[in-house]
Design an enzyme around this catalytic site. Structure first.
Site, mmCIF file in Angstrom:
data_model
loop_
_atom_site.group_PDB
_atom_site.id
_atom_site.type_symbol
_atom_site.label_atom_id
_atom_site.label_comp_id
_atom_site.label_asym_id
_atom_site.label_seq_id
_atom_site.Cartn_x
_atom_site.Cartn_y
_atom_site.Cartn_z
ATOM 1 N N SER A 13 0.820 -1.231 0.195
ATOM 2 C CA SER A 13 0.191 0.041 -0.113
ATOM 3 C C SER A 13 0.835 1.087 -0.052
ATOM 4 C CB SER A 13 -0.846 0.176 1.179
ATOM 5 O OG SER A 13 -1.408 1.370 1.388
ATOM 6 N N ASP A 40 -4.853 3.916 -1.635
ATOM 7 C CA ASP A 40 -5.794 4.139 -0.604
ATOM 8 C C ASP A 40 -6.313 5.509 -1.052
ATOM 9 O OD1 ASP A 40 -5.981 1.719 1.198
ATOM 10 O OD2 ASP A 40 -3.903 2.177 1.536
ATOM 11 N N MET A 42 -8.987 8.304 -0.080
ATOM 12 C CA MET A 42 -9.558 8.745 1.103
ATOM 13 C C MET A 42 -10.137 10.298 0.854
ATOM 14 S SD MET A 42 -7.149 7.694 4.038
ATOM 15 C CE MET A 42 -6.518 5.914 4.062
ATOM 16 N N HIS A 71 -8.311 1.147 -3.689
ATOM 17 C CA HIS A 71 -9.335 1.157 -2.360
ATOM 18 C C HIS A 71 -9.954 2.614 -2.298
ATOM 19 C CE1 HIS A 71 -9.430 -0.128 1.782
ATOM 20 N NE2 HIS A 71 -10.887 -0.014 1.510
ATOM 21 N N MET A 73 -11.940 4.850 -0.357
ATOM 22 C CA MET A 73 -12.610 4.815 0.953
ATOM 23 C C MET A 73 -13.393 6.198 0.670
ATOM 24 S SD MET A 73 -9.689 3.391 3.238
ATOM 25 C CE MET A 73 -8.554 3.475 1.917
ATOM 26 N N MET A 142 -11.513 -5.618 5.858
ATOM 27 C CA MET A 142 -10.661 -4.728 6.690
ATOM 28 C C MET A 142 -10.299 -5.243 7.924
ATOM 29 S SD MET A 142 -10.621 -0.992 5.235
ATOM 30 C CE MET A 142 -9.233 -1.184 5.762
ATOM 31 N N GLY A 150 -0.407 1.637 9.416
ATOM 32 C CA GLY A 150 0.156 1.518 10.670
ATOM 33 C C GLY A 150 -0.457 1.292 11.968
#
Ligand code: DX5
Ligand code: ZN
Length: 231
Positions: A13, A40, A42, A71, A73, A142, A150
């Site tokens: 990622s 990712d 977002m 992904h 989000m 998820m 992290g």
């Protein structure tokens, strides 16, 4: 074959990479044996964080031949499928908790000719994906609350992976089963044993050490877990 015939893939990622040297991170992941890259997206609305959009996906696309797993989000994935397809995403993963109608998202992705994944947050039962489950190219479980890399792996994701695996196998489907969040050389073993086939790894690849050795360690972990599953 220790994997029970399934192809196990590692997808670093980029959220955990140094944004100031993203090209280097992409090259290191590809050279180190990554099977795909996970991006990712977002929007600061579906999740509290803001990351990046289609322009960055396009920049990554220009620098690698690896499949790009995007992904989303974001609250309105339907509205952005076109943009992320045009920017070079190979699989567009939407959240079932988003505001978009899952039927429409899947239909739109099919129309674009892009692979589509459905994701569930830790608190969402797998059954939420029921209306579209059989038409998904990827199911993403998820194992952290979405928003940040992290974080620690939430073990309650493991039975959910097992449930998804049973369902995919019952249907005789080849749907990818992705686990995302807190995947390390330790937690990956349990996820692989439960039947995950696609492992998103952020900090375990980019936070410290060398990308190639990190990927090698993760590869050994998923092989070990899959080996346990078939014994
Ligand atoms: C979390 C993201 C994950 C995350 C993974 O919202 O969806 O993909 O970047 O990073 P690690 O592996 O560090 O949890
Ligand atoms: Zn992710």
């Amino acid at each position: 074959m220790p994997t029970g015939g399934r192809r196990l893939r590692l997808a670093p990622s980029l959220l955990s990479a140094d944004f100031g040297a993203l090209g280097d991170a992409v090259r290191a992941a590809e050279a180190g044996g990554a099977d795909a890259l996970h991006l990712d997206v977002m929007d600061g609305h579906f999740v509290p964080n803001i990351s990046f959009g289609p322009a960055l996906v396009a920049a990554v696309r220009e620098r690698t031949r690896l499949p790009l797993d995007v992904h989303l989000m974001i609250s309105e994935p339907l509205r952005y499928l076109d943009a992320f397809h045009r920017s070079g995403g190979d699989t567009l993963v939407f959240h079932i908790e988003s505001d978009s109608d899952p039927e429409e998202v899947v239909r739109k992705a099919r129309g674009l000719g892009v692979a589509v994944g459905g994701a569930v947050k830790p608190e969402t039962p797998l059954a939420a994906l029921d209306p579209v489950f059989d038409r998904l190219d990827q199911v993403l479980v998820m194992s952290v609350h979405p928003g940040f890399s992290g974080q620690a792996f939430l073990p309650e994701a493991v039975p959910k992976v097992r449930e998804a695996r049973a369902r995919i196998d019952r249907a005789g489907a080849s749907t990818d089963l992705s686990i995302d969040g807190g995947v390390t050389a330790t937690t990956a073993v349990a996820a692989a044993e439960a039947g995950a086939t696609f492992f998103v790894c952020g900090n375990a690849v980019f936070a410290s050490g060398d990308v190639t050795s990190n990927l090698r360690r993760l590869r050994a972990a998923v092989d070990e877990g899959a080996g346990r599953a078939v014994r």
